[in-house]
Scaffold this motif. Structure first.
Motif, PDB file in Angstrom:
ATOM      1  N   GLY A   1       0.776  -1.238   0.000  1.00 48.67           N
ATOM      2  CA  GLY A   1       0.000   0.000   0.000  1.00 48.67           C
ATOM      3  C   GLY A   1       0.801   1.278   0.000  1.00 48.67           C
ATOM      4  O   GLY A   1       0.276   2.338  -0.363  1.00 48.67           O
ATOM      5  N   LEU A   2       2.068   1.251   0.414  1.00 46.15           N
ATOM      6  CA  LEU A   2       2.867   2.474   0.468  1.00 46.15           C
ATOM      7  C   LEU A   2       3.030   3.062  -0.932  1.00 46.15           C
ATOM      8  O   LEU A   2       3.385   2.354  -1.872  1.00 46.15           O
ATOM      9  CB  LEU A   2       4.239   2.174   1.073  1.00 46.15           C
ATOM     10  N   ALA A   3       2.775   4.356  -1.058  1.00 51.86           N
ATOM     11  CA  ALA A   3       2.932   5.022  -2.351  1.00 51.86           C
ATOM     12  C   ALA A   3       4.397   4.993  -2.765  1.00 51.86           C
ATOM     13  O   ALA A   3       5.294   5.263  -1.967  1.00 51.86           O
ATOM     14  CB  ALA A   3       2.429   6.459  -2.261  1.00 51.86           C
ATOM     15  N   LYS A   4       4.647   4.657  -4.042  1.00 54.15           N
ATOM     16  CA  LYS A   4       6.013   4.622  -4.567  1.00 54.15           C
ATOM     17  C   LYS A   4       6.626   6.022  -4.483  1.00 54.15           C
ATOM     18  O   LYS A   4       6.011   7.010  -4.876  1.00 54.15           O
ATOM     19  CB  LYS A   4       6.010   4.169  -6.021  1.00 54.15           C
ATOM     20  N   SER A   5       7.853   6.095  -3.993  1.00 51.48           N
ATOM     21  CA  SER A   5       8.569   7.358  -3.890  1.00 51.48           C
ATOM     22  C   SER A   5      10.060   7.081  -3.867  1.00 51.48           C
ATOM     23  O   SER A   5      10.510   6.121  -3.234  1.00 51.48           O
ATOM     24  CB  SER A   5       8.173   8.108  -2.610  1.00 51.48           C
ATOM     25  N   SER A   6      10.822   7.929  -4.543  1.00 49.09           N
ATOM     26  CA  SER A   6      12.279   7.798  -4.491  1.00 49.09           C
ATOM     27  C   SER A   6      12.787   7.963  -3.067  1.00 49.09           C
ATOM     28  O   SER A   6      13.815   7.380  -2.694  1.00 49.09           O
ATOM     29  CB  SER A   6      12.930   8.846  -5.404  1.00 49.09           C
ATOM     30  N   ARG A   7      12.078   8.730  -2.252  1.00 49.01           N
ATOM     31  CA  ARG A   7      12.513   8.963  -0.866  1.00 49.01           C
ATOM     32  C   ARG A   7      12.247   7.764   0.040  1.00 49.01           C
ATOM     33  O   ARG A   7      12.733   7.750   1.175  1.00 49.01           O
ATOM     34  CB  ARG A   7      11.846  10.223  -0.312  1.00 49.01           C
ATOM     35  N   ASN A   8      11.503   6.774  -0.426  1.00 48.17           N
ATOM     36  CA  ASN A   8      11.307   5.566   0.391  1.00 48.17           C
ATOM     37  C   ASN A   8      12.644   4.892   0.701  1.00 48.17           C
ATOM     38  O   ASN A   8      12.763   4.165   1.689  1.00 48.17           O
ATOM     39  CB  ASN A   8      10.379   4.571  -0.311  1.00 48.17           C
ATOM     40  N   THR A   9      13.646   5.127  -0.157  1.00 51.50           N
ATOM     41  CA  THR A   9      14.949   4.499   0.062  1.00 51.50           C
ATOM     42  C   THR A   9      15.645   5.045   1.312  1.00 51.50           C
ATOM     43  O   THR A   9      16.593   4.428   1.799  1.00 51.50           O
ATOM     44  CB  THR A   9      15.873   4.718  -1.150  1.00 51.50           C
ATOM     45  N   TYR A  10      15.201   6.184   1.812  1.00 46.89           N
ATOM     46  CA  TYR A  10      15.791   6.736   3.033  1.00 46.89           C
ATOM     47  C   TYR A  10      15.388   5.945   4.281  1.00 46.89           C
ATOM     48  O   TYR A  10      16.025   6.075   5.322  1.00 46.89           O
ATOM     49  CB  TYR A  10      15.319   8.186   3.254  1.00 46.89           C
TER      50      TYR A  10
END
Length: 280
Positions: free
Chosen positions: A181-190
């Motif tokens: 469910g988490l929205a895809k985001s480049s910042r998820n890598t943090y």
């Protein structure tokens, strides 16, 4: 696929395509591409003869205390994704190519940039509107593609295009989510593993708010209060905003009596994540 690094390279190639009667789609990105970006490129490839993907971490949309230097970058992987998805060109300029020593021109907007991310990041949309305006002038697209995850940005760009009589169509595309469910985001890598688990509170709050409205709740304050309570139950979460606005104007509006955007920004540890849904 062409990898262009200068404005003149892009302009020359686009003019050649246009001289052949070909349509051009543009997907502006800051790189570190994921399935969300890929969905935009796929849509653009399906609707245009040639597609340009810009990969540019735009320095003027970051405030001094934000993550410009640490923003994730991987040009090789980005180019591979673009090529495999059918893009004809990646435009990857250096900041000096986009903003020379004599750069003093900016695009400012009022109203639609005031609330949500504009309230907590007051210089952000000035940088977004300026770089997007430049990219439109460089790539001369017939259509440009933006994701709904950055919903206020989508509304801002649509308003700018309408207000300035730009000759292109702005296409909004749905949010792409992880399997949980988490929205895809480049910042998820943090996110650390613990923070990644905690970040699910954003999508849980979004899905709950959607469900409340679908079940007939039209009182925006009740929806927002329930969402805030859920987010605050997560110890690693710190709310920036949980808000309801009119979808076209981004004005605060706490009654579901037309298209409304319910948008949230939440810090999980030091990482700021956003999510939203649109309801009528």
């Amino acid at each position: 696929m062409i990898l262009a690094r200068t404005v003149n390279e892009v302009k020359a190639q686009v003019r050649e395509w246009k001289s052949q009667g070909l349509s051009v789609g543009l997907v502006p990105t800051m790189g570190y591409l994921h399935e969300g970006h890929q969905s935009l490129i796929k849509r653009a490839v399906a609707e245009n003869d040639r597609v340009v993907v810009s990969v540019f971490v735009n320095p003027i949309q970051f405030a001094p205390n934000e993550d410009l230097e640490t923003y994730p970058r991987d040009l090789e992987a980005d180019c591979a994704l673009c090529e495999s998805t059918g893009a004809a060109m990646v435009f990857h300029p250096e900041p000096e190519e986009m903003y020379g020593d004599d750069f003093t021109t900016f695009v400012d907007m009022t109203g639609v940039t005031k609330e949500l991310c504009g309230k907590s990041r007051p210089t952000h949309f000035r940088g977004v509107c300026t770089v997007v305006n430049k990219l439109f002038n460089i790539a001369m697209p017939d259509r440009a593609y933006f994701g709904q995850k950055d919903a206020q940005q989508l509304a801002v760009i649509r308003r700018m295009v309408r207000n300035l009589n730009m000759n292109l169509e702005v296409v909004g595309c749905p949010i792409i989510r992880e399997s949980d469910g988490l929205a895809k985001s480049s910042r998820n890598t943090y996110l650390s593993p613990e923070e990644r688990k905690a970040a699910l509170v954003l999508s849980k709050a979004i899905f709950m708010g959607e469900r409340m409205i679908k079940d007939g709740e039209h009182d925006g304050e009740k929806v927002l209060s329930a969402m805030r309570e859920l987010i605050e139950s997560e110890p690693l979460a710190r709310i920036d905003y949980v808000e309801m606005v009119k979808w076209d104007s981004i004005e605060i509006h706490h009654k579901v009596d037309g298209p409304v955007l319910v948008a949230i920004a939440v810090y999980i540890g030091k990482t700021r994540l956003i999510d939203n849904f649109i309801a009528e």
